[in-house]
Enzyme design. Structure first.
Site, PDB file in Angstrom:
ATOM      1  N   ASP A 104       0.839  -1.202   0.000  1.00  0.00           N
ATOM      2  CA  ASP A 104       0.000   0.000   0.000  1.00  0.00           C
ATOM      3  C   ASP A 104       0.875   1.253   0.000  1.00  0.00           C
ATOM      4  O   ASP A 104       2.023   1.209   0.451  1.00  0.00           O
ATOM      5  CB  ASP A 104      -0.872   0.044   1.259  1.00  0.00           C
TER       6      ASP A 104
HETATM    7  N1  URA Z   1      -1.429  -5.912   3.818  1.00  0.00           N
HETATM    8  C1  URA Z   1      -1.887  -4.651   3.816  1.00  0.00           C
HETATM    9  O1  URA Z   1      -2.945  -4.359   4.358  1.00  0.00           O
HETATM   10  N2  URA Z   1      -1.131  -3.699   3.217  1.00  0.00           N
HETATM   11  C2  URA Z   1       0.058  -3.950   2.625  1.00  0.00           C
HETATM   12  O2  URA Z   1       0.693  -3.039   2.112  1.00  0.00           O
HETATM   13  C3  URA Z   1       0.521  -5.282   2.636  1.00  0.00           C
HETATM   14  C4  URA Z   1      -0.233  -6.243   3.243  1.00  0.00           C
END
Ligand code: URA
Length: 240
Positions: A104
């Site tokens: 993310d």
């Molecule tokens: N899970 C999430 O919620 N975000 C990420 O960036 C990776 C795994």
């Protein structure tokens, strides 16, 4: 394929362009047995390349470990945000790079960047369960109930049943290591959300058996060696 010499040196060594130029001007780069001191001289990727006495070959594919900083998006291009590819592309100008798996925008840590589509497909395939390791900090303590829930397989709010995962809280209860064996959108945030736990920070520390070194600063990246790439894939390589 033809390259400017400084670009070729970057690609084969993983060094920055500035460092590559320094090696060239110092007379440490030989192409087909001849010292070349001009960074803009053209060289073929099939040429015999010796840098500081060591032989290099231009590889078919490249594999890069990037420590993604916060605010950078895991995409090949974006109208508004800096992408993980923007951070590395200058040193790999001819490569069609893409991130093999996403973090993310708010998450940080190990993103694998490559131009090897088959490899990316294999390590991301649910069939192969390549584990990914994260460190999270959270706003509610990680209790035994959460640990057990992760182990049994969390059912997300939309009814998706996830595979068993491991969460190991640290002594403070607000920091934990998580190991996942699949990749679902916002997976960790959604898994913890089921237990009313919000994520403050999320950092990926390892893919497969390859850990990101602690001294790789946010925004920095390194080209991986063959044995490091094999550590990511585990026995995928030996199966093929
Ligand atoms: N899970 C999430 O919620 N975000 C990420 O960036 C990776 C795994």
């Amino acid at each position: 394929m033809q390259y400017r010499l400084d670009r070729l040196v970057c690609e084969v060594t993983g060094l920055s362009r500035a460092d590559a130029k320094k090696l060239i001007t110092k007379g440490l780069v030989k192409i087909n047995g001849e010292i070349i001191k001009k960074a803009d001289r053209k060289a073929e990727d099939t040429d015999d390349i010796v840098i500081n006495g060591k032989s290099y070959t231009h590889e078919k594919y490249v594999y890069i470990m990037l420590n993604k900083p916060e605010g950078v998006v895991s995409a090949t291009g974006d109208k508004n945000d800096v992408t993980v590819i923007d951070l590395v592309q200058d040193d790999f100008p001819r490569r069609n790079l893409f991130p093999a798996g996403r973090l993310d925008k708010t998450s940080t840590g190990f993103v694998l960047i490559t131009d090897d589509g088959n490899f990316a497909h294999d390590i991301l395939s649910p069939k192969h369960h390549v584990p990914k390791t994260y460190i999270v900090t959270v706003d509610n303590p990680v209790t035994d109930r959460v640990v057990k829930g992760f182990e049994e397989g969390v059912t997300l709010a939309d009814g998706t049943l996830l595979k068993s995962a491991t969460i190991t809280p640290y002594d403070d209860g607000y920091t934990a290591q998580i190991i996942l064996h699949q990749g679902v959108y916002h997976q960790i945030k959604r898994m913890l959300g089921v237990f009313d736990i919000g994520v403050n920070t999320l950092h990926r520390t390892a893919i497969g058996g390859l850990e990101m070194p602690h001294d790789l600063a946010p925004g920095e990246y390194v080209k991986l060696t063959k044995s490091q790439v094999e550590m990511i894939a585990g026995d995928l390589f030996t199966e093929n």
